[in-house]
Design a protein around this motif. Structure first.
Motif, PDB file in Angstrom:
ATOM      1  N   PRO A  25      -5.285  -8.998  39.503  1.00  7.98           N
ATOM      2  CA  PRO A  25      -5.280  -8.564  38.129  1.00  7.98           C
ATOM      3  C   PRO A  25      -4.856  -7.278  37.954  1.00  7.98           C
ATOM      4  O   PRO A  25      -4.512  -5.942  38.980  1.00  7.98           O
ATOM      5  CB  PRO A  25      -7.424  -8.729  38.881  1.00  7.98           C
ATOM      6  N   GLU A  32      -6.148 -11.560  34.463  1.00  4.89           N
ATOM      7  CA  GLU A  32      -6.528 -12.905  35.597  1.00  4.89           C
ATOM      8  C   GLU A  32      -8.193 -11.978  35.529  1.00  4.89           C
ATOM      9  O   GLU A  32      -8.586 -11.868  36.862  1.00  4.89           O
ATOM     10  CB  GLU A  32      -5.474 -12.239  36.526  1.00  4.89           C
ATOM     11  N   ILE A  47      -2.249 -13.152  44.028  1.00  6.37           N
ATOM     12  CA  ILE A  47      -3.453 -13.365  42.845  1.00  6.37           C
ATOM     13  C   ILE A  47      -3.644 -11.555  42.764  1.00  6.37           C
ATOM     14  O   ILE A  47      -4.287 -10.504  43.501  1.00  6.37           O
ATOM     15  CB  ILE A  47      -4.657 -13.217  43.694  1.00  6.37           C
TER      16      ILE A  47
END
Length: 332
Positions: free
Chosen positions: A112, A54, A110
């Motif tokens: 990462p 990501e 989300i």
């Protein structure tokens, strides 16, 4: 005065929690950094063998700028699955991005992530068709709080730092005008964190209150530019990496956070020698919770935050190695 926060951990940044989980049989683990609400994020990758997830979202000009968590894991490419577990925990709490909220359509967390290589550390990697990392990621997320273990814990549980045990390290700094910067690192570097022939850390000039032993180099010590000290003597491709996250309560744009991440990279070079080698996957994330306005003199403030991030990261790296080799099994 400028000084470490109450815990001397990244969780001194208000609104930041950390969770960790390990598998002692596999000799690997996961660390997750969780902001209380979506945070502006950026990343900078300097090593020659990175493993990430990501990170394209953090390059600027993308639809999503806020992240729900940052996941750091052992396990090489297998460890990227830890972010799946973190995402599962976030989904269960209704967290994530939704362009148009719709009934029956869950928001998308989300998360990462970056990984380090610990597959050759002697642990049992015969886990069959499903790796343990999604499970560890979920357990780490559920563990998130203000206190956490340094040293042989989390993402650095099975790490090696040159010829010594690596580990998970953290540190913080609070400025006189009330800005907090914290760092967390999983240290699995090819290079050495020690000055050649000594027990002094390369990061010693940045140490505060003997946080990693207070050892200083001998008087008159000089460095041979070609002497790496206790680095890994026979590195193999992809078997090294230091991964890190910086957090601050200063309100940054994504572009400003990226500049802080670029400046924070110098924290690696202050603590490890050599660094950013072809067989390292060194990467640093930056999170901004946006709680403290820095509207005045923004370029100067970003420069200041970048330098604070670099020195705090150097301290976190040395602290992780120190705790892994001299204890570090209790909460801080």
């Amino acid at each position: 005065m400028t000084a470490p926060g109450k815990r001397n951990l990244i969780t001194d940044v208000p609104g930041i929690r950390v969770g960790q989980a390990e598998d002692s049989a596999v000799r690997s683990g996961v660390s997750v950094i969780v902001p209380d609400r979506p945070a502006i994020a950026a990343v900078c990758v300097a090593g020659g063998g990175p493993g990430t997830r990501e990170t394209d979202l953090l390059t600027g000009g993308r639809l999503v700028q806020g992240v729900d968590a940052i996941c750091l894991s052992g396990g090489s490419a297998f460890g990227l699955a830890a972010a799946d577990g973190v995402a599962s925990g976030l989904k269960a709490e209704g967290r994530g991005f939704a362009l148009v909220p719709s009934e029956g359509v869950p928001p998308t967390p989300i998360v990462p992530a970056a990984i380090l290589y610990d597959l050759a550390n002697g642990g049992d990697k015969d886990w069959g068709e499903v790796s343990p990392y999604a499970r560890l990621g979920l357990a780490a997320y559920r563990d998130a709080g203000e206190a956490f273990v340094l040293g042989r814990a989390g993402a650095g549980y099975g790490a090696r730092a040159g010829a010594y045990a690596g580990g998970t390290g953290s540190a913080s700094i609070v400025t006189k005008d009330g800005i907090t910067v914290g760092a967390l690192a999983g240290v699995n570097c090819f290079g050495s964190t020690f000055m050649p022939g000594t027990e002094a850390y390369w990061a010693w000039p940045y140490e505060i209150d003997r946080e990693f032993g207070g050892i200083r180099p001998p008087e008159g010590f000089t460095v041979d530019p070609d002497d790496w000290g206790a680095a890994k003597a026979n590195p193999a491709l992809g078997q090294n990496t230091t991964i890190a996250c910086i957090a601050t309560d200063a309100a940054l744009t994504q572009e400003e956070a990226r500049r802080v991440a670029q400046m924070a990279l110098s924290g690696f070079s202050r603590a490890i020698r050599p660094v950013f080698a072809p067989f390292d996957g060194d990467a640093v994330f930056v999170l901004s919770t946006g709680r403290v306005d820095i509207a005045e003199s923004r370029p100067f403030m970003v420069s200041r935050l970048g330098e604070l991030a670099a020195s705090t990261l150097a301290r976190a790296i040395a602290r992780g190695v120190h705790e892994a080799n001299h204890g570090g099994y209790g909460e801080v």
